[in-house]
Scaffold this motif. Structure first.
Motif, short mmCIF file in Angstrom:
data_model
loop_
_atom_site.label_atom_id
_atom_site.label_comp_id
_atom_site.label_asym_id
_atom_site.label_seq_id
_atom_site.Cartn_x
_atom_site.Cartn_y
_atom_site.Cartn_z
N ASP A 1 0.83 -1.21 0.00
CA ASP A 1 0.00 0.00 0.00
C ASP A 1 0.86 1.25 0.00
O ASP A 1 0.58 2.22 -0.73
CB ASP A 1 -0.91 -0.01 1.22
N VAL A 2 1.92 1.26 0.81
CA VAL A 2 2.78 2.44 0.87
C VAL A 2 3.48 2.66 -0.46
O VAL A 2 3.59 3.80 -0.94
CB VAL A 2 3.82 2.29 2.01
N ARG A 3 3.95 1.60 -1.09
CA ARG A 3 4.60 1.76 -2.40
C ARG A 3 3.65 2.34 -3.43
O ARG A 3 4.02 3.21 -4.22
CB ARG A 3 5.15 0.40 -2.85
N ALA A 4 2.40 1.87 -3.41
CA ALA A 4 1.42 2.41 -4.35
C ALA A 4 1.14 3.89 -4.08
O ALA A 4 1.01 4.70 -5.01
CB ALA A 4 0.13 1.59 -4.28
N ARG A 5 1.05 4.24 -2.80
CA ARG A 5 0.83 5.65 -2.44
C ARG A 5 2.00 6.52 -2.85
O ARG A 5 1.82 7.67 -3.30
CB ARG A 5 0.56 5.78 -0.95
N MET A 6 3.21 6.02 -2.71
CA MET A 6 4.38 6.79 -3.14
C MET A 6 4.30 7.11 -4.63
O MET A 6 4.52 8.26 -5.04
CB MET A 6 5.66 6.00 -2.84
N VAL A 7 3.99 6.12 -5.44
CA VAL A 7 3.91 6.35 -6.88
C VAL A 7 2.80 7.35 -7.20
O VAL A 7 2.97 8.26 -8.00
CB VAL A 7 3.67 5.02 -7.63
N SER A 8 1.65 7.20 -6.54
CA SER A 8 0.51 8.07 -6.80
C SER A 8 0.79 9.51 -6.39
O SER A 8 0.60 10.45 -7.18
CB SER A 8 -0.73 7.55 -6.06
#
Length: 282
Positions: A85-92
């Motif tokens: 989830d954190v990795r996806a939020r970073m990209v977003s």
């Protein structure tokens, strides 16, 4: 004469919540120098945290310094939803800010990879620091850093032994609890024999000098003790993003040693560096 205003950065917002005044901005931006540096260091740290969260997906043990390995994920390991989830939020989030910069400056958007996005934002950091949305940028980057630390370093608190208590007649040792919770607030340095002997981590530099001198006033002087700290320890004792710690360690050539797969830095070198930085700002 250049006109300045109260800083809108996340760090100064927290100062206000603590009852302290905001610092003044740089002449051409909306952020003071510490908040501008904190934004840059946070972006640098996010690139590192993204990789660390990726290792958590692969089942790696928590820890900030590990060797890269080849091969696929180990079989039978549970999926780490928090790290994903954190990795996806970073990209977003980083993609959104990069899109804003690219659109308003007429640049081509960078690839949607965290390393490319953070590098692009750091190159345009001065422009972003002068943008009306600079405050939101600092807050979102700081939130991502805290979330990344929680996901990448989820182990419970551990105690670091810092040396003998300098209080007269005390035979205890000083320890500080280090938590990888993403909370930047300082943990107290406490004597294990006399809990009343305690200092805030903000006082660590001065306390460390007292310990290096070997005594508090009126006490005998034992031999100085060399102390070694990890990057995470340094970040929490000096309230500094881990990305800044890695950069300073390289630039200032801090002495280091490796033990059990982790890198430790000489505390005297670290303290000298941060004392110089503090003096330059006064």
């Amino acid at each position: 004469m250049a006109v300045t205003a109260p800083c809108q950065g996340e760090g100064c917002r927290r100062r206000t919540a603590e009852g302290r005044s905001r610092r003044r901005t740089a002449a051409t931006g909306r952020l003071c120098r510490p908040c501008r540096e904190h934004l840059d260091a946070g972006l640098a740290e996010l690139a590192h945290l993204y990789e660390e969260c990726g290792r958590m997906l692969a089942g790696a043990a928590p820890g900030s310094l590990r060797e890269r390995t080849t091969g696929g994920d180990l079989p039978g390991l549970p999926f780490n939803g928090a790290a994903a989830d954190v990795r996806a939020r970073m990209v977003s989030v980083l993609g959104s800010w990069s899109g804003l910069v690219a659109q308003e400056r007429g640049f081509a958007s960078p690839p949607r990879h965290v390393a490319a996005l953070t590098a692009f934002l750091r190159r345009n950091g001065d422009w972003l620091a002068a943008h009306p949305a600079a405050a939101e940028a600092t807050e979102e980057v700081a939130r991502l850093v805290r979330a990344g630390r929680r996901a990448a370093f989820p182990e419970p608190a551990r105690s670091i032994r810092l040396g003998a208590c300098p209080e007269a007649g005390c035979s205890g040792s000083l320890t500080v609890a280090v938590r990888h919770s993403g909370d930047d607030s300082g943990q107290p340095v406490v004597c294990d024999a006399a809990p009343a002997h305690r200092w805030t981590s903000d006082q660590w530099s001065e306390l460390s000098r007292t310990m290096d001198a070997g005594r508090a006033p009126g006490t005998a002087a034992p031999a100085p003790t060399e102390r070694w700290l990890t990057a995470a320890d340094i970040a929490r004792l000096w309230h500094t993003p881990t990305g800044t710690v890695y950069r300073l360690a390289s630039e200032q050539r801090w002495r280091r040693r490796n033990h059990a797969g982790r890198t430790y830095y000489n505390e005297t070198d670290v303290r000298t560096c941060f004392d110089r930085r503090a003096a330059a700002r006064t």
